[in-house]
Design a protein around this motif. Structure first.
Motif, PDB file in Angstrom:
ATOM      1  N   ARG A   9       0.839  -1.188   0.000  1.00 15.03           N
ATOM      2  CA  ARG A   9       0.000   0.000   0.000  1.00 15.03           C
ATOM      3  C   ARG A   9       0.885   1.252   0.000  1.00 15.03           C
ATOM      4  N   VAL A  10       0.577   2.164  -0.909  1.00 14.68           N
ATOM      5  CA  VAL A  10       1.257   3.450  -0.975  1.00 14.68           C
ATOM      6  C   VAL A  10       0.165   4.500  -0.970  1.00 14.68           C
ATOM      7  N   ARG A  11       0.153   5.331   0.080  1.00 12.72           N
ATOM      8  CA  ARG A  11      -0.907   6.312   0.319  1.00 12.72           C
ATOM      9  C   ARG A  11      -2.242   5.604   0.258  1.00 12.72           C
ATOM     10  N   SER A  12      -3.104   5.842  -0.627  1.00 16.78           N
ATOM     11  CA  SER A  12      -4.363   5.101  -0.653  1.00 16.78           C
ATOM     12  C   SER A  12      -4.443   4.176  -1.865  1.00 16.78           C
ATOM     13  N   HIS A  13      -3.295   3.847  -2.434  1.00 15.12           N
ATOM     14  CA  HIS A  13      -3.257   2.982  -3.612  1.00 15.12           C
ATOM     15  C   HIS A  13      -2.569   1.678  -3.275  1.00 15.12           C
ATOM     16  N   ARG A  15      -0.036  -1.026  -4.883  1.00 15.79           N
ATOM     17  CA  ARG A  15       0.920  -1.188  -5.980  1.00 15.79           C
ATOM     18  C   ARG A  15       1.624  -2.524  -5.882  1.00 15.79           C
TER      19      ARG A  15
END
Length: 68
Positions: A9-13, A15
């Protein structure tokens, strides 16, 4: 929300995790063509055949003795 395996998870995404990087990337066709052109131009201007082994000029042939 859970992140599936192989992702992060990266910020609200979500990947995909980075995979192993290839140490030697494949060369494209244009790169190979450019290298061939570079070698051809270098050999054209510098010259592979001009190695300094020039033949000496031929001496003139003697056809008749010199008159005194």
């Amino acid at each position: 929300m859970t992140v599936p395996p192989g992702y992060h998870r990266v910020r609200s995404h979500i990947r995909r995790n980075p995979g192993p990087r290839a140490s030697a990337k494949k060369m494209s066709g244009w790169t190979i063509a450019g290298l061939c052109a570079l070698v051809w131009l270098w050999s054209h201007f510098v010259g592979f055949g001009d190695s300094g082994t020039a033949t000496p000029p031929a001496a003139p042939a003697v056809t008749a003795p010199a008159a005194r």
